[in-house]
Design a protein around this motif. Structure first.
Motif, PDB file in Angstrom:
ATOM      1  N   VAL A   1       4.690   0.310 -12.361  1.00 18.93           N
ATOM      2  CA  VAL A   1       4.475  -0.955 -11.652  1.00 18.93           C
ATOM      3  C   VAL A   1       5.778  -1.757 -11.616  1.00 18.93           C
ATOM      4  N   ALA A   2       6.467  -1.813 -12.773  1.00 18.39           N
ATOM      5  CA  ALA A   2       7.722  -2.568 -12.828  1.00 18.39           C
ATOM      6  C   ALA A   2       8.743  -1.977 -11.867  1.00 18.39           C
ATOM      7  N   LEU A   3       8.783  -0.662 -11.799  1.00 18.46           N
ATOM      8  CA  LEU A   3       9.723   0.006 -10.905  1.00 18.46           C
ATOM      9  C   LEU A   3       9.359  -0.262  -9.442  1.00 18.46           C
ATOM     10  N   ALA A   4       8.060  -0.154  -9.139  1.00 20.56           N
ATOM     11  CA  ALA A   4       7.603  -0.404  -7.771  1.00 20.56           C
ATOM     12  C   ALA A   4       7.911  -1.840  -7.366  1.00 20.56           C
ATOM     13  N   ARG A   5       7.694  -2.770  -8.297  1.00 20.38           N
ATOM     14  CA  ARG A   5       7.935  -4.182  -8.021  1.00 20.38           C
ATOM     15  C   ARG A   5       9.410  -4.428  -7.699  1.00 20.38           C
ATOM     16  N   ALA A   6      10.300  -3.712  -8.410  1.00 18.81           N
ATOM     17  CA  ALA A   6      11.730  -3.901  -8.184  1.00 18.81           C
ATOM     18  C   ALA A   6      12.187  -3.185  -6.914  1.00 18.81           C
ATOM     19  N   MET A   7      11.664  -1.962  -6.681  1.00 15.75           N
ATOM     20  CA  MET A   7      12.163  -1.136  -5.578  1.00 15.75           C
ATOM     21  C   MET A   7      11.682  -1.601  -4.209  1.00 15.75           C
TER      22      MET A   7
ATOM     23  N   LEU B   1      -4.536   1.619  -9.221  1.00 14.50           N
ATOM     24  CA  LEU B   1      -4.403   0.521 -10.193  1.00 14.50           C
ATOM     25  C   LEU B   1      -4.252  -0.829  -9.511  1.00 14.50           C
ATOM     26  N   ALA B   2      -4.328  -0.845  -8.165  1.00 16.00           N
ATOM     27  CA  ALA B   2      -3.961  -2.039  -7.398  1.00 16.00           C
ATOM     28  C   ALA B   2      -4.595  -3.326  -7.914  1.00 16.00           C
TER      29      ALA B   2
ATOM     30  N   ALA C   1       0.838  -1.203   0.000  1.00 17.49           N
ATOM     31  CA  ALA C   1       0.000   0.000   0.000  1.00 17.49           C
ATOM     32  C   ALA C   1       0.874   1.255   0.000  1.00 17.49           C
ATOM     33  N   GLU C   2       1.919   1.229   0.843  1.00 21.61           N
ATOM     34  CA  GLU C   2       2.850   2.370   0.904  1.00 21.61           C
ATOM     35  C   GLU C   2       3.477   2.657  -0.455  1.00 21.61           C
ATOM     36  N   VAL C   3       4.020   1.578  -1.045  1.00 23.22           N
ATOM     37  CA  VAL C   3       4.761   1.753  -2.299  1.00 23.22           C
ATOM     38  C   VAL C   3       3.823   2.162  -3.429  1.00 23.22           C
ATOM     39  N   LEU C   4       2.646   1.542  -3.489  1.00 18.23           N
ATOM     40  CA  LEU C   4       1.691   1.931  -4.531  1.00 18.23           C
ATOM     41  C   LEU C   4       1.341   3.408  -4.382  1.00 18.23           C
ATOM     42  N   GLY C   5       1.213   3.852  -3.131  1.00 17.87           N
ATOM     43  CA  GLY C   5       0.941   5.261  -2.882  1.00 17.87           C
ATOM     44  C   GLY C   5       2.089   6.141  -3.341  1.00 17.87           C
ATOM     45  N   ALA C   6       3.309   5.733  -2.965  1.00 18.84           N
ATOM     46  CA  ALA C   6       4.489   6.530  -3.297  1.00 18.84           C
ATOM     47  C   ALA C   6       4.675   6.644  -4.808  1.00 18.84           C
ATOM     48  N   PHE C   7       4.314   5.590  -5.536  1.00 21.54           N
ATOM     49  CA  PHE C   7       4.473   5.627  -6.994  1.00 21.54           C
ATOM     50  C   PHE C   7       3.202   6.104  -7.700  1.00 21.54           C
TER      51      PHE C   7
END
Lengths: 363, 287
Positions: free
Chosen positions: A150-156, A134-135, A123-129
């Motif tokens: 999404v790809a960046l969030a998944r990696a980070m 789109l969850a 939730a945090e990362v989806l918010g930050a990005f």
């Protein structure tokens, strides 16, 4: 303890990496040091070995010889899932059967984190990005820019030591690229994660990288800060690959006061040796002068002069590019910055000059 | 170039020939069989009253019920074996064999036997599995057995071996297709996200090939249920499944019983397909 405490810790170190596929040498003795939290761009034409180098770091390829150290730990033979890295792929490689939230949480799931923590962090990362809305979507329902996020969030989300990026914005619309580049640069600085960014686009490399590594034919041609590489291309390849360099070839004649005399078909020129050994007289050498360093006015007072015929003038907004031809038929470019009135016109014969220190001798 | 819009008059007219053909070759015969299966009365005549007596009589017979269950059990067993075997072959061919030349060669070796007709392939198992057959001779020559094994031919074991060999390609083909459509970067992305190879298989490869597995299983299911040739040739007269029962009733001129078993077999097949469609949306495959 006598450990050399002053030694800065490296996020990544490559020692003489070599990789062959049958008769094709993909990586030929690449060595590289990436200090903590650096943004490194591997730049080069397609097939130069930059992607293979990146895949060796990821563990997706095993080098034939050489060592790979991540955070000081030797990982050369370790599989990808045992390395402290994450990777962003050119076409993003999103899992088509997983929702965005599931996808982004995948890395944490693999680390066996508790379910509650995964939910919270996702939730945090989806918010930050800015992709929280789109969850529940599948990758097929996302735009190119959304997929990239999404790809960046998944990696980070896994907070790796190094993020490997293989042409990460190559699949995006041109209009999106600049925004995404700025965001990624800011993200890299904020996170302190080292980015290894593979690209064939020099604008990306020079505007993003703390360090630019130019590769060609499986080798590193030059590595250094962007300003260094831009202003002092080490080889004729680098000078030619980077836009805005004029390359002249000739024979070494002899040196005087730290300047090498080079005879070309279009005259003799003095080029600084810059600490380099004096090449044998008559040996072939090349040097370059940046297009914006040529001077039209006061050419008579400059040590290096060349007669040219203007063939084409193009206006690019920020600068005006003049394409000129030497007497021997070589092409020389002159870029005029600032909104100055046009002074050289197609068809005109002109003499240009440059200061000795503007010439860069190639290895 | 002009195009035909869906749901336009032209589109419907273009569908007419195929529609007529389907009506004449599939729908009408099926309805006819259904109708015959519902005939009542003593004599065989179109004037017979409509009744479910034929079904009641068939289903009240314990040995027929057992035979139905046995047919389903056989289908389930062959589905299980060909499913695992077919997936392994598909995975090996597409993932493990990296040389394109070897992949083509192995794939052809796998596929070419299936270019012959089912009947020929079924009959070919007789000299292979017989007492003096190739398999027994090979086992004898290898010193693994001292007496030829009788049970290979004219037995359920023989029929099952033949069916596994006949239908593995059906289970494997759709999986090969689905595996080929998975970009290698997906596997690599999962690995860089710390997934071990087994986890990559379980979380990425298996779900993405599931439609291929299901389609393969449907094909095997339908073929095993419809298979009476292998059962007759390799099984001799010792073995019968629903398909053989249809043939038996038909040869005995028991037209109503033939229709009843046919309808039941069709119902089972449709039920199987319906279950499969609930698991995967076949229309999305390849999209």
């Amino acid at each position: 303890m006598a450990a050399p405490a002053a030694l800065p810790q490296l996020d990544l170190e490559l020692r003489d990496i070599r990789k062959r596929y049958g008769g094709f040498t993909a990586v030929d003795g690449v060595s590289l040091q990436v200090p903590k939290g650096q943004f490194v761009c591997l730049l080069g034409p397609s097939g130069c070995g930059k992607t293979t180098t990146l895949r060796c770091v990821a563990g997706l390829e095993e080098p034939d010889s050489g060592d790979i150290l991540i955070g000081g730990r030797e990982v050369t033979a370790d599989p990808p899932w045992q390395r402290d890295i994450a990777m962003m792929f050119q076409d993003f490689a999103l899992f088509p059967h997983m929702s965005v939230a599931k996808q982004v949480g995948f890395g944490l799931e693999m680390q066996k984190k508790p379910r509650a923590e995964i939910t919270r962090r996702v939730a945090e990362v989806l918010g930050a990005f800015e992709i929280a809305h789109l969850a529940d979507r599948r990758p097929s329902q996302l735009s190119g820019g959304q997929k990239q996020r999404v790809a960046l969030a998944r990696a980070m989300i896994t907070e790796p030591r190094i993020l490997l990026l293989d042409e990460p914005i190559g699949a995006l619309d041109y209009s999106l690229r600049e925004t995404v580049m700025l965001e990624l640069k800011a993200l890299q600085k904020r996170s302190g994660i080292s980015f290894i960014w593979v690209t064939h686009d020099q604008n990306e490399a020079f505007s993003l990288g703390d360090q630019v590594v130019v590769m060609n034919h499986a080798r590193i041609e030059q590595q250094g800060r962007p300003e260094e590489v831009l202003s002092r291309p080490r080889t004729a390849f680098v000078a030619g690959f980077i836009q805005g360099n004029n390359i002249l070839r000739g024979q070494a004649q002899g040196a005087r006061d730290g300047l090498l005399d080079i005879r070309t078909e279009d005259g003799s020129f003095a080029v600084p040796l810059n600490g380099r050994a004096v090449p044998a007289a008559g040996s072939p050498v090349s040097f370059s002068v940046r297009a914006e360093r040529l001077q039209e006015a006061a050419a008579d007072e400059l040590p290096n002069r060349i007669s040219l015929r203007c063939t084409l003038v193009e206006y690019f907004g920020a600068y005006r590019r003049h394409v000129l031809e030497t007497r021997s038929g070589a092409t020389i470019k002159w870029d005029q910055f600032g909104a100055l009135p046009q002074s050289v016109f197609a068809g005109e014969l002109v003499t240009f000059g440059w200061k000795a220190e503007d010439g860069v001798l190639h290895a | 170039m002009s195009s035909i819009r869906p749901r336009s008059a032209a589109a419907y007219w273009l569908a007419v020939p195929a529609g007529l053909w389907m009506l004449a070759a599939v729908v009408l015969p099926t309805l006819l069989i259904l109708w015959v299966s519902l005939w009542g009365g003593q004599s065989v005549s179109p004037d017979n009253p409509i009744t479910f007596d034929n079904y009641a009589r068939f289903l009240s017979n314990g040995s027929y019920r057992a035979l139905m269950l046995d047919t389903l059990a056989q289908a389930a067993m062959i589905m299980g074996i060909t499913g695992v075997l077919g997936y392994c072959i598909a995975y090996f061919l597409t993932v493990k064999v990296t040389s394109p030349a070897w992949r083509t060669a192995l794939f052809l070796a796998f596929v070419i036997p299936f270019w012959t007709s089912t009947l020929i392939r079924a009959i070919a198992f007789v000299p292979f599995l017989g007492v003096n057959g190739l398999l027994n001779q090979a086992l004898l020559a290898a010193g693994l057995i001292e007496q030829p094994i009788q049970a290979f031919l004219y037995s359920r074991l023989g029929v099952s071996m033949a069916q596994v060999s006949l239908y593995t390609l059906l289970a494997s083909g759709p999986v090969v297709y689905m595996l080929n459509s998975i970009p290698p970067a997906l596997r690599e992305a999962a690995m860089t996200l710390k997934a071990s190879p087994f986890t990559v298989f379980r979380r990425i490869i298996l779900p993405l090939t599931l439609p291929g597995i299901v389609i393969g299983q449907v094909l095997v299911f339908l073929n095993v249920l419809a298979d009476f040739i292998t059962v007759t040739t390799v099984g001799g007269n010792k073995l019968a499944f629903l398909g053989n029962l249809i043939l038996l009733f038909y040869e005995g001129s028991q037209i109503r019983a033939t229709a009843v078993v046919s309808v039941l077999l069709m119902a089972v097949m449709l039920a199987g397909v319906a279950v499969a469609l609930r698991i995967v949306d076949i229309r999305k495959v390849g999209g």
